[in-house]
Scaffold this active site. Structure first.
Site, PDB file in Angstrom:
ATOM      1  N   ARG A  33     -13.462  -6.692  -1.440  1.00  0.00           N
ATOM      2  CA  ARG A  33     -14.365  -5.805  -0.686  1.00  0.00           C
ATOM      3  C   ARG A  33     -15.791  -5.929  -1.205  1.00  0.00           C
ATOM      4  O   ARG A  33     -16.008  -6.429  -2.318  1.00  0.00           O
ATOM      5  CB  ARG A  33     -13.885  -4.352  -0.888  1.00  0.00           C
ATOM      6  CG  ARG A  33     -12.462  -4.129  -0.419  1.00  0.00           C
ATOM      7  CD  ARG A  33     -11.706  -3.198  -1.364  1.00  0.00           C
ATOM      8  NE  ARG A  33     -10.272  -3.186  -1.022  1.00  0.00           N
ATOM      9  CZ  ARG A  33      -9.735  -2.366  -0.137  1.00  0.00           C
ATOM     10  NH1 ARG A  33     -10.488  -1.463   0.458  1.00  0.00           N
ATOM     11  NH2 ARG A  33      -8.453  -2.429   0.154  1.00  0.00           N
TER      12      ARG A  33
ATOM     13  N   ARG B 136       0.728  -5.346   3.488  1.00  0.00           N
ATOM     14  CA  ARG B 136      -0.422  -5.907   4.199  1.00  0.00           C
ATOM     15  C   ARG B 136      -0.585  -7.383   3.848  1.00  0.00           C
ATOM     16  O   ARG B 136      -0.210  -7.821   2.755  1.00  0.00           O
ATOM     17  CB  ARG B 136      -1.703  -5.164   3.815  1.00  0.00           C
ATOM     18  CG  ARG B 136      -1.620  -3.667   4.001  1.00  0.00           C
ATOM     19  CD  ARG B 136      -2.985  -3.031   4.067  1.00  0.00           C
ATOM     20  NE  ARG B 136      -3.710  -2.980   2.808  1.00  0.00           N
ATOM     21  CZ  ARG B 136      -4.786  -2.210   2.625  1.00  0.00           C
ATOM     22  NH1 ARG B 136      -5.259  -1.470   3.626  1.00  0.00           N
ATOM     23  NH2 ARG B 136      -5.396  -2.173   1.465  1.00  0.00           N
TER      24      ARG B 136
ATOM     25  N   ASP C 131      -2.018  10.401  -5.951  1.00  0.00           N
ATOM     26  CA  ASP C 131      -0.618  10.261  -6.370  1.00  0.00           C
ATOM     27  C   ASP C 131      -0.102   8.838  -6.185  1.00  0.00           C
ATOM     28  O   ASP C 131       1.078   8.560  -6.414  1.00  0.00           O
ATOM     29  CB  ASP C 131       0.265  11.238  -5.584  1.00  0.00           C
ATOM     30  CG  ASP C 131       0.103  11.074  -4.076  1.00  0.00           C
ATOM     31  OD1 ASP C 131      -0.506  10.083  -3.642  1.00  0.00           O
ATOM     32  OD2 ASP C 131       0.588  11.952  -3.330  1.00  0.00           O
ATOM     33  N   GLY C 132      -0.972   7.946  -5.721  1.00  0.00           N
ATOM     34  CA  GLY C 132      -0.554   6.551  -5.563  1.00  0.00           C
ATOM     35  C   GLY C 132       0.293   6.295  -4.329  1.00  0.00           C
ATOM     36  O   GLY C 132       0.753   5.184  -4.101  1.00  0.00           O
TER      37      GLY C 132
ATOM     38  N   LYS D 166       0.863  -1.190   0.000  1.00  0.00           N
ATOM     39  CA  LYS D 166       0.000   0.000   0.000  1.00  0.00           C
ATOM     40  C   LYS D 166       0.894   1.233   0.000  1.00  0.00           C
ATOM     41  O   LYS D 166       1.723   1.388   0.895  1.00  0.00           O
ATOM     42  CB  LYS D 166      -0.900  -0.007   1.237  1.00  0.00           C
ATOM     43  CG  LYS D 166      -1.818   1.220   1.325  1.00  0.00           C
ATOM     44  CD  LYS D 166      -2.837   1.067   2.418  1.00  0.00           C
ATOM     45  CE  LYS D 166      -3.703   2.318   2.555  1.00  0.00           C
ATOM     46  NZ  LYS D 166      -4.695   2.162   3.631  1.00  0.00           N
TER      47      LYS D 166
ATOM     48  N   ASP E 191     -16.485   0.326  -0.037  1.00  0.00           N
ATOM     49  CA  ASP E 191     -15.199  -0.143  -0.575  1.00  0.00           C
ATOM     50  C   ASP E 191     -14.206  -0.412   0.550  1.00  0.00           C
ATOM     51  O   ASP E 191     -13.114  -0.923   0.294  1.00  0.00           O
ATOM     52  CB  ASP E 191     -14.621   0.881  -1.569  1.00  0.00           C
ATOM     53  CG  ASP E 191     -14.488   2.270  -0.965  1.00  0.00           C
ATOM     54  OD1 ASP E 191     -15.507   2.802  -0.497  1.00  0.00           O
ATOM     55  OD2 ASP E 191     -13.375   2.812  -0.937  1.00  0.00           O
ATOM     56  N   ASN E 192     -14.558  -0.074   1.783  1.00  0.00           N
ATOM     57  CA  ASN E 192     -13.690  -0.374   2.920  1.00  0.00           C
ATOM     58  C   ASN E 192     -14.277  -1.500   3.771  1.00  0.00           C
ATOM     59  O   ASN E 192     -13.946  -1.625   4.948  1.00  0.00           O
ATOM     60  CB  ASN E 192     -13.482   0.881   3.776  1.00  0.00           C
ATOM     61  CG  ASN E 192     -12.628   1.921   3.061  1.00  0.00           C
ATOM     62  OD1 ASN E 192     -11.903   1.584   2.122  1.00  0.00           O
ATOM     63  ND2 ASN E 192     -12.708   3.157   3.478  1.00  0.00           N
TER      64      ASN E 192
HETATM   65  P1  AMP Z   1      -9.892   5.336   0.989  1.00  0.00           P
HETATM   66  O1  AMP Z   1     -10.718   6.517   1.366  1.00  0.00           O
HETATM   67  O2  AMP Z   1      -8.492   5.382   1.537  1.00  0.00           O
HETATM   68  O3  AMP Z   1     -10.565   4.046   1.275  1.00  0.00           O
HETATM   69  O4  AMP Z   1      -9.681   5.410  -0.583  1.00  0.00           O
HETATM   70  C1  AMP Z   1     -10.743   5.499  -1.489  1.00  0.00           C
HETATM   71  C2  AMP Z   1     -10.237   5.313  -2.889  1.00  0.00           C
HETATM   72  O5  AMP Z   1      -9.262   6.309  -3.197  1.00  0.00           O
HETATM   73  C3  AMP Z   1      -9.565   3.976  -3.167  1.00  0.00           C
HETATM   74  O6  AMP Z   1      -9.856   3.623  -4.479  1.00  0.00           O
HETATM   75  C4  AMP Z   1      -8.110   4.296  -2.991  1.00  0.00           C
HETATM   76  O7  AMP Z   1      -7.275   3.420  -3.709  1.00  0.00           O
HETATM   77  C5  AMP Z   1      -8.036   5.695  -3.573  1.00  0.00           C
HETATM   78  N1  AMP Z   1      -6.940   6.484  -3.012  1.00  0.00           N
HETATM   79  C6  AMP Z   1      -6.816   6.964  -1.761  1.00  0.00           C
HETATM   80  N2  AMP Z   1      -5.674   7.660  -1.634  1.00  0.00           N
HETATM   81  C7  AMP Z   1      -5.045   7.607  -2.824  1.00  0.00           C
HETATM   82  C8  AMP Z   1      -3.823   8.140  -3.331  1.00  0.00           C
HETATM   83  N3  AMP Z   1      -3.018   8.867  -2.580  1.00  0.00           N
HETATM   84  N4  AMP Z   1      -3.518   7.878  -4.613  1.00  0.00           N
HETATM   85  C9  AMP Z   1      -4.331   7.154  -5.383  1.00  0.00           C
HETATM   86  N5  AMP Z   1      -5.490   6.638  -4.974  1.00  0.00           N
HETATM   87  C10 AMP Z   1      -5.855   6.855  -3.714  1.00  0.00           C
HETATM   88 MG    MG Z   2     -10.152   2.206   1.002  1.00  0.00          MG
END
Ligand code: AMP
Ligand code: MG
Length: 496
Positions: A190, A183, A132-133, A120, A263-264
């Site tokens: 999900r 992880r 930004d990944g 991650k 999605d979580n």
């Molecule tokens: P989260 O709120 O962390 O569960 O993320 C929701 C979505 O946003 C998921 O598809 C994550 O992969 C994407 N995401 C969160 N942070 C980033 C990031 N910095 N770069 C790319 N995708 C992100």
């Molecule tokens: Mg998530």
């Protein structure tokens, strides 16, 4: 089989990768290599988990592993991929999301069964959208420590094998630095994976995914027992049951997830995606731990209904496979029966009650009200009550309540229980159900601040304490104490 390996040279430690998720086919993912990070360094490794997985301890700590878990090299046989999913965020359909900063490395055969490893924070993927990944050191430390803390508390969760850091700057509210968490889980699927194919009307893929999950993770559902052979209804019921048990554990331990979007939500009933989570300090059912959650959708007390809402969305996604909506409703109903039963079982154990009795719910309800009215520190209350039951001295518990008379009344009814119901209070049971150490926000924050200065000793100290949260750990009294005043001003948002 111990994967002994001295070959830092070839660096793969003899890991034999498999990727059954990839066998689902290209509709489910995109192959993607990680983006390298400059000058990676170790922040923490989890040797206990390495042992459970039968990974070589020396290898985890080697240069080769450092580069592999920072995304700079790909271990032989691993074929990294980003999976696609969709989801509801804050109650609204968000469409396609996917692994925007995570990569599945593949699956290893371990003594715990097949386990998937995922990076991650490993860089851009086709699902990164505006992101930004990357993941920052701060949130990576929180995820690493909390997933292992939850595991040690006996709460189902994804695990964390290591954190690596890099000086690579990452822009959030301010400029921070990058980190990667590795992880581990039997599956990272999900609810949103199912919603994705249902929303697009890709029913073949939906069925393929459901069959995959049933065959691998819910074989007891294969014959559709209890549902006239309808395996998809059996799956929905089994997921509802696991999820009910999970959220009951969160409520009992005082854990707020913070972002319970679909999605979580793990299809295996694991706690997944540690973002703005918080263990309660003072007990407050209305507590909102996520500063981006302005409506309080994911407030502490909302978790059970919102998790049911999420299960309902999963039910809708599975509807084309299940057929009759009435059958899906029957499967979902199991949540409503199981959640209160599981919650009561957990709370009884915290109170040292070995068997159930009429009136337990009133006793627990009145206690929680009293704790909320008096803003009583949640972990400290339970630990003091445990010692009070063992010693007979309830004064340290009484000290936690401004409303002494209210506490005295409650205590009287609690003390009457053994005589009234023939149940002795079991202090040993309480010791195993009331942790002395939880990852409070301020503890995480102290470890993060030191780590941002290059000192990881507090991360490692917390790792040791949280691995054995029910033990006393002499010398670490401050880590089991009240939060400092500044803890109230820690702001944790979705930014990670
Ligand atoms: P989260 O709120 O962390 O569960 O993320 C929701 C979505 O946003 C998921 O598809 C994550 O992969 C994407 N995401 C969160 N942070 C980033 C990031 N910095 N770069 C790319 N995708 C992100
Ligand atoms: Mg998530």
């Amino acid at each position: 089989m111990n994967l002994s390996c001295n070959d830092g040279e070839s660096g793969d430690c003899g890991l034999r990768w498999n990727n059954r998720f990839a066998s689902l086919g290209p509709a489910f993912f995109t192959r993607q290599l990680p983006q390298p990070l400059p000058a990676p360094y170790w922040v923490a490794t989890n040797q206990a988990l390495a042992r459970e997985l039968d990974l070589n301890a020396d290898w985890l700590g080697s240069e080769a592993a450092l580069h592999a878990f920072s995304g700079n090299t790909v271990l032989p046989g691993s074929e990294p991929l980003a999976s696609v999913y969709s989801g509801h965020q804050f109650g609204v359909w968000a469409g396609q999301l996917g692994d925007g900063r995570a990569l599945l490395l593949g699956e290893l055969q371990t003594p715990q069964g097949p386990m998937e490893l995922q990076l991650k924070g490993s860089g851009l993927t086709p699902y990164s959208r505006m992101g930004d990944g990357r993941a920052v050191l701060r949130s990576s430390i929180r995820e690493f420590l909390c997933s292992e803390a939850m595991h040690a508390l006996g709460i189902p969760t994804t695990r964390a094998l290591c954190i690596t850091g890099s000086p690579e700057p990452v822009r959030r509210e301010s400029i921070e630095t990058a980190a990667v968490v590795t992880r581990v889980a039997p599956s990272f699927i999900r609810f949103g994976h199912f919603e994705h194919f249902a929303a697009r009307g890709q029913l073949d893929e939906l069925r393929q995914l459901a069959d995959y999950v049933i065959e691998r993770h819910y074989p007891e559902c294969l014959e559709g027992a209890g549902f006239d052979g309808n395996r998809y209804a059996a799956l929905l019921q089994a997921v509802s049951e696991r999820t009910a048990a999970l959220v009951a554990q969160w409520q009992a331990v005082g854990f707020c997830h913070g972002v319970l979007n679909t999605d979580n939500m793990s299809i295996l009933g694991l706690t997944i995606d540690y973002g703005p989570f918080q263990f309660l300090d003072a007990f407050d059912p209305d507590h909102i731990c996520n500063h981006s959650d302005h409506q309080g959708r994911y407030a502490f007390k909302q978790q059970p209904p919102v998790v049911y809402w999420n299960l309902y969305r999963l039910g809708q996604a599975l509807q084309p496979l299940i057929g009759d909506p009435a059958i899906a409703m029957v499967a979902l109903e199991s949540f409503k029966a199981l959640f209160p039963a599981e919650f009561m079982a957990r709370m009884r154990a915290k109170l040292g009650l070995t068997t159930a009795h009429d009136g337990d719910d009133t006793l627990i309800d009145s206690l929680l009200h009293l704790m909320a009215d008096n803003a009583v520190d949640y972990p400290i209350f339970w630990r003091r009550l445990t010692h009070a039951v063992a010693s007979g001295d309830f004064e340290p518990v009484r000290d936690l309540f401004a409303d002494r008379a209210g506490w005295d009344r409650w205590l009287l009814s609690f003390k009457e229980l053994p005589a009234l119901t023939g149940r002795a209070l079991d202090a040993n049971l309480m010791l195993k159900n009331n942790p002395r150490y939880v990852l409070r926000n301020h503890l995480g924050e102290q470890a993060i601040r030191a780590a941002q200065e290059g000192n990881y000793s507090e991360v490692h100290a917390l790792q040791l304490l949280l691995e054995r949260p029910f033990d006393e750990h002499p010398g670490f009294e401050a880590h089991a104490g009240f939060p400092p005043d500044w803890a109230r001003h820690i702001s944790i948002s979705c930014s990670s």
